[in-house]
Design an enzyme around this catalytic site. Structure first.
Site, PDB file in Angstrom:
ATOM      1  CB  ALA A 129      -0.688   0.059   1.102  1.00  0.00           C
ATOM      2  CG  MET A 130       1.603   5.764  -1.791  1.00  0.00           C
ATOM      3  SD  MET A 130       3.837   5.550  -0.967  1.00  0.00           S
ATOM      4  CE  MET A 130       3.304   7.313  -0.766  1.00  0.00           C
ATOM      5  CD  GLU A 131       3.445   6.589   3.331  1.00  0.00           C
ATOM      6  OE1 GLU A 131       3.427   5.303   2.570  1.00  0.00           O
ATOM      7  OE2 GLU A 131       4.780   7.146   3.778  1.00  0.00           O
ATOM      8  CG  ASN A 132      -0.788   8.295  -2.181  1.00  0.00           C
ATOM      9  OD1 ASN A 132       0.655   8.750  -3.041  1.00  0.00           O
ATOM     10  ND2 ASN A 132      -1.525   7.071  -2.509  1.00  0.00           N
ATOM     11  CG  HIS A 164       1.939   0.240   8.063  1.00  0.00           C
ATOM     12  ND1 HIS A 164       3.595  -0.193   8.088  1.00  0.00           N
ATOM     13  CD2 HIS A 164       3.051   1.284   6.349  1.00  0.00           C
ATOM     14  CE1 HIS A 164       4.108   0.013   7.655  1.00  0.00           C
ATOM     15  NE2 HIS A 164       3.929   0.862   6.705  1.00  0.00           N
ATOM     16  CD  GLU A 165      -0.135   2.158   4.019  1.00  0.00           C
ATOM     17  OE1 GLU A 165       0.235   3.131   3.748  1.00  0.00           O
ATOM     18  OE2 GLU A 165       1.122   1.137   3.916  1.00  0.00           O
ATOM     19  CG  HIS A 168       2.776   6.019   6.637  1.00  0.00           C
ATOM     20  ND1 HIS A 168       4.052   6.331   7.738  1.00  0.00           N
ATOM     21  CD2 HIS A 168       2.730   4.757   6.657  1.00  0.00           C
ATOM     22  CE1 HIS A 168       5.096   5.089   7.290  1.00  0.00           C
ATOM     23  NE2 HIS A 168       4.422   4.187   6.422  1.00  0.00           N
ATOM     24  CD  GLU A 187       7.475   3.119   5.575  1.00  0.00           C
ATOM     25  OE1 GLU A 187       6.851   2.371   5.834  1.00  0.00           O
ATOM     26  OE2 GLU A 187       7.381   3.813   4.775  1.00  0.00           O
TER      27      GLU A 187
HETATM   28 ZN   LIG Z   1       5.270   2.434   6.029  1.00  0.00          ZN
END
Ligand SMILES: [Zn+2]
Length: 742
Positions: A129-132, A164-165, A168, A187
Site C-alpha cells: 500500500a502507499m500512504e498518500n 500501518h498506512e 503515516h 517505516e
Molecule cells: Zn509505510
C-alpha cells in the site's frame, strides 16, 4: 505529471485541477472544491488545496469505482473505493479504518488533519500500500476480503496494513523525514504503531506475539548478515532509495521503537510522541529530534543508547555463562558478555577497527533485580537468584541471548513446567534455531528444546515452532540421509497429535487464534506427511467438494486452501487437479487471495513440465499472473522441494530476458523478490558461487545489496547444511527423536 523538487523536505501546497471524461470518477488527496461540465462529455474537477506536504504524497486516481463509506466518531468521512462490483469486500477494512483513525487522534492528541480519507484498492500495485495523504492506495488483497471465508492470517494482515498506512497520516505525512537516510523514522515507526493499534482494536489476537515471530525475527535474520546495513543508512542517489524499503527500515526500525517503549514505559513514550507531533507538524525531522522529545519528557539520556542501535549495523548476542554455583543450588554467579551476532557464526576480526558495542537493556524479567539496567560494557558480572532466569524478558529488544548448556537445561525444564510465557517461549525457540545455524548450539540441544514444546497450546508459539520445523524439514530434504528419521519423528509424533487436538474441521464457536493454529499445523502436515493416506483422502474429499460448489460461500476456509491443494497435487495421478486449479484461478468472480493460494500451491505438482508451466505464469501472457503477483508461482516451485529449488534457478537463467522485459519500468523490489526466491533456495556452496558469478556478469542496478544478501544467505545455509548432515547421524540422535513421539 508535473515537474517538481521530488525530495521529502521540499514541502509545498498543491492545487490540483483535472479534466476527465464525465462518466469517470476522479479522487485526490483533498475533496473536490468545484466541478464544471465542459464540452464533448468532459468535466473539470478542482480539488481543495492540500496542506503543506512532500511531493511523494501527491495522488490522483481516475476510473470507474464502486464505493462504501463510514464516518468516524468525530465526523471524518472514510470511503473504500474498488473496481466495479467489489465494494462489499471492503467492509472489514472500512470498519478497521474508522476505529483506527479515532484511536490515533486520541493517541497522538492531534486531530486527523484532512477533511476526508479515501482508501482505494488498485488491481495491480507494486507495494502492499502507499500512504498518500487522504488517498491511500492498496493492493486489492491487502484491503478487500470476503468476511465469511477469509483466513485469519489474511484478516490480521488487512488490519495491520490499514493501521500501518493510517499511522503515516501523522507519522510520515504530518511530520516527515528530512531525507531518505531517515526512512526508518517513517517505516519503523509505522511498523510499531500498526501493531500497537491492532492490539488495541483486536486484543484477542495477541498480536505482539505474532510481531516477535514475524517482524522482529525478519529484522534479526537480515541484520545478521555482513551485507546488511545500519538503520540510518547514507543515501547518495535516487537509485539507492528503493532498496532501503527493506526489513531493516521496517522491522528493525519497529523493533527499536518497541525497545524504547519498553525502556521508557507506555505513558512517557506516548507523551514524547505527542510533543514531537506538535513541535514538528508540517515540517521535517531526523532521528535526534525524536530522541530529544523522549529525553525531554523522561529526563532519561537516550541519544547514545539509540545511536548504538540505529547508526551501527547489526545487533548483539548476549552470552550468559555460569561461573560459580552456590553449594545449596539455585543462586549462582554469571558472566555476561556481548558480541556482534553474525548468521554464519563467523567472528568480528580481532584487529582493525574498534569492536562493536551496544547499550543493551538487559530486561531480566520477574525475579530480576533491576528492570532498567542497561549493559554498556563488553562484559559484566551478574548474581543469579533462585529459579530460572531469562534475559530480554518479553523479547522487548532486538537481540539474541545464548546461554551455556546448564542454563539451557533449566530453561527447557521451565518450558516443560509451563513457567515461561508465550513471548519468551517464542524467543527461546527462534534464538536456538539461529544458534544452531551458526554452529554455536548442537542440533541435539535444539531438538531437546523443541521436544519441550510437545503439547504446546499457543498459536503464535506454534508459529515459531513452524519456523524451526520448516527449517529442519528443508535441511533434511536436501540432506536425504536423516530425512525419514526426522519426518517420522516430528510428523507422526508432534504434528499428528496437534492436528488431532485442533481437528481439521472448524467449529462454530472457536476463536480466530484456534482457526489460525489449525492452518499452521495443516501447513506443517502438508510439508512433513503429504502422502499420509488418511490425510490425502480427507484433502481430496474437501478439494472436490470445494471445486464442485456452485456458489462462493464454499466449504473450504481460505487459510486451509494452499495446504489442501498441495496435498492433492502431491498425490494426484492425473493432470486433472492441476488443470482444474489453473482454470479456477482465471475466474473473475473470486477474491484475489484465493488466486494467490492457487499460484503458491501449483508448484507442488510432481511433474517437471507442469512446474515449468507454473513458473512461466510469472512471465505474463494470457494465463499469466498480474505483474504484482509475479513472485507467487516462483515461490511455489522453488520452495516445494530440492528439485523445485534447482528448477526455479534454471528457469530464471533461461527466461532472464522475458522476466526482465516484464519487469521493465516496475519497482525494482519486485525483481529483487523474484531473484531472492529463484536464486536463494539451494543450500549449497557451489550454487552460491554460481549465483554470484551470474550477477557479476548480469548486474542489476539498484539491487546490488539485495543480491549480496541472497549470496551470503545461501553460503550460510550451505555451512549449516554440512553441519546438519554430520550431526543428525548417529545413535544419540535417534534416541532424541524419540522424544517427539507420544
Ligand atoms: Zn509505510
Amino acid at each position: 505529471m508535473l515537474p517538481c523538487w521530488d525530495e521529502p523536505s521540499r514541502k509545498a501546497v498543491f492545487a490540483l485541477s483535472v479534466v476527465v471524461p464525465a462518466e469517470l470518477m476522479a479522487v485526490s488527496n483533498m475533496p473536490a472544491a468545484s466541478e464544471t461540465t465542459l464540452e464533448r462529455g468532459k468535466r473539470r474537477i478542482t480539488f481543495l488545496d492540500t496542506p503543506r506536504m512532500s511531493s511523494y504524497l501527491l495522488a490522483l486516481a481516475v476510473g470507474r469505482f464502486d464505493t462504501i463509506q463510514a464516518q468516524t466518531v468525530n465526523g471524518t468521512l472514510i470511503r473504500v473505493l474498488t473496481m466495479p462490483g467489489q465494494a462489499a469486500q471492503g467492509t472489514f477494512a472500512l470498519s478497521v479504518a474508522a476505529r483506527a483513525l479515532s484511536y490515533y487522534e486520541e493517541y497522538f492528541g492531534v486531530p486527523f488533519p484532512l477533511p476526508k480519507l479515501d482508501m482505494l484498492a488498485a488491481p495491480d500495485f507494486a507495494a502492499g500500500a502507499m500512504e498518500n495523504w487522504g488517498l491511500v492506495i492498496y493492493r486489492e488483497v491487502d484491503l478487500l476480503c470476503n468476511e465469511t471465508t477469509v483466513g485469519v492470517a489474511r484478516k490480521v494482515r488487512i488490519a495491520t496494513v490499514v493501521t500501518h498506512e493510517l499511522s503515516h497520516m501523522w507519522f510520515g505525512n504530518l511530520v516527515t523525514m528530512e531525507w531518505w537516510d531517515q526512512l526508518w523514522l517513517n517505516e519503523g515507526f509505522a511498523n510499531w504503531m500498526q501493531t500497537q493499534a491492532v492490539d488495541v482494536l483486536f486484543p484477542e489476537w495477541h498480536i505482539w506475539e505474532q510481531y516477535v515471530v514475524e517482524e522482529q525475527s525478519r529484522a534479526l535474520q537480515l541484520d545478521a548478515l555482513r551485507s546488511s546495513h545500519p538503520v540510518e543508512v547514507p543515501i547518495r542517489r535516487a537509485k539507492e532509495v528503493d532498496e532501503v524499503f527493506d526489513a531493516i527500515s521496517y522491522c528493525k526500525g519497529g523493533s527499536v521503537v518497541r525497545m524504547v517503549n519498553g525502556v521508557l514505559g507506555k505513558e512517557l513514550f506516548r507523551k514524547g510522541l505527542g510533543l514531537y507531533m506538535r513541535r514538528f507538524a508540517y515540517r521535517n525531522t531526523d532521528s535526534t529530534d525524536l530522541w530529544s522529545c523522549w529525553e525531554e519528557v523522561s529526563g532519561m539520556p537516550l541519544m547514545a543508547m539509540m545511536s548504538s542501535w540505529t547508526k551501527q549495523q547489526g545487533f548483539p548476542v548476549l552470552m550468559v555463562n555460569e561461573t560459580k554455583t552456590s553449594r545449596t543450588g539455585g543462586s549462582s554467579r554469571l558472566l555476561l558478555s556481548q558480541r556482534w551476532f553474525l548468521a554464519d557464526g563467523s567472528e568480528e576480526p580481532e584487529e582493525g577497527n574498534h569492536k562493536k558495542l551496544w547499550q543493551i537493556p538487559l530486561l531480566p524479567g520477574p525475579g530480576g533485580t533491576d528492570d532498567h539496567l542497561i549493559m554498556e560494557s563488553p562484559e559484566m558480572r551478574w548474581e543469579k537468584k533462585d529459579g530460572f532466569l531469562k534475559f530480554n524478558f518479553g523479547q522487548v529488544a532486538p537481540y539474541r541471548v545464548l546461554y551455556d548448556s546448564s542454563l539451557y537445561g533449566s530453561l527447557s525444564q521451565a518450558v516443560r513446567n509451563g513457567q515461561v510465557n508465550a513471548l519468551d517461549r517464542i524467543g527461546l525457540l527462534l534464538d536456538a534455531l539461529a544458534f544452531a545455524k551458526q554452529g554455536k548450539l548442537p542440533m541435539a540441544q535444539l531438538l531437546g528444546l523443541v521436544s519441550a514444546y510437545k503439547g504446546e497450546k499457543s498459536t503464535h508459539v506454534w508459529q515459531a515452532l513452524s519456523e524451526v520445523l520448516s527449517t529442519l524439514h528443508r535441511m533434511a530434504s536436501f540432506a536425504e540421509s536423516s530425512f525419514s528419521a526426522l519426518t517420522d519423528a516430528v510428523g507422526n509424533g508432534m504434528l499428528r497429535d496437534a492436528l488431532q487436538e485442533v481437528g481439521i474441521a472448524a467449529s462454530a464457536k472457536e476463536t480466530d487464534l484456534t482457526r489460525h493454529k489449525r492452518a499452521l499445523i495443516l501447513r506443517l502436515m502438508a510439508m512433513y506427511l503429504p502422502k499420509d493416506k488418511a490425510l490425502a483422502e480427507e484433502a481430496k474429499l474437501r478439494f472436490e467438494r470445494w471445486l464442485n460448489a456452485q456458489d462462493l460461500q464454499d466449504t473450504l476456509p481460505d487459510d486451509l486452501k494452499t495446504s489442501i491443494f498441495k496435498i492433492v497435487l502431491t498425490n494426484a495421478e492425473t493432470d486433472a487437479p492441476y488443470n482444474a486449479l489453473r482454470r479456477y484461478a482465471r475466474r473473475t468472480d473470486i477474491p484475489q487471495a484465493v488466486r494467490l493460494s492457487i499460484y503458491t500451491a501449483l508448484g507442488s505438482a510432481k511433474r517437471k513440465d507442469l512446474r515449468m508451466k507454473t513458473l512461466d505464469m510469472a512471465t505474463g501472457g494470457r494465463s499469466g499472473v498480474r505483474l504484482q503477483d509475479i513472485m507467487y508461482p516462483v515461490q511455489g516451485v522453488s520452495q516445494a522441494d530440492p528439485d523445485g529449488a534447482q528448477l526455479a534457478w534454471r528457469w530464471f537463467i533461461q527466461r532472464r530476458r522475458s522476466i526482465m522485459a516484464r519487469l521493465k519500468g516496475a519497482n525494482v523490489r519486485l525483481l529483487g523478490v523474484v531473484i531472492q526466491l529463484a536464486a536463494g533456495a539451494v543450500p549449497d556452496k557451489a550454487h552460491a558461487n554460481a549465483v554470484e558469478a551470474f550477477f557479476q556478469q548480469h548486474p542489476v542496478p539498484g539491487l546490488e545489496r539485495s543480491i549480496a544478501q541472497v549470496v551470503e544467505n545461501v553460503r550460510t545455509d550451505a555451512k549449516f547444511m554440512m553441519r546438519f548432515e554430520d550431526e543428525m547421524q548417529g545413535e544419540e540422535m535417534k534416541e532424541l527423536l524419540k522424544g517427539f513421539e507420544l
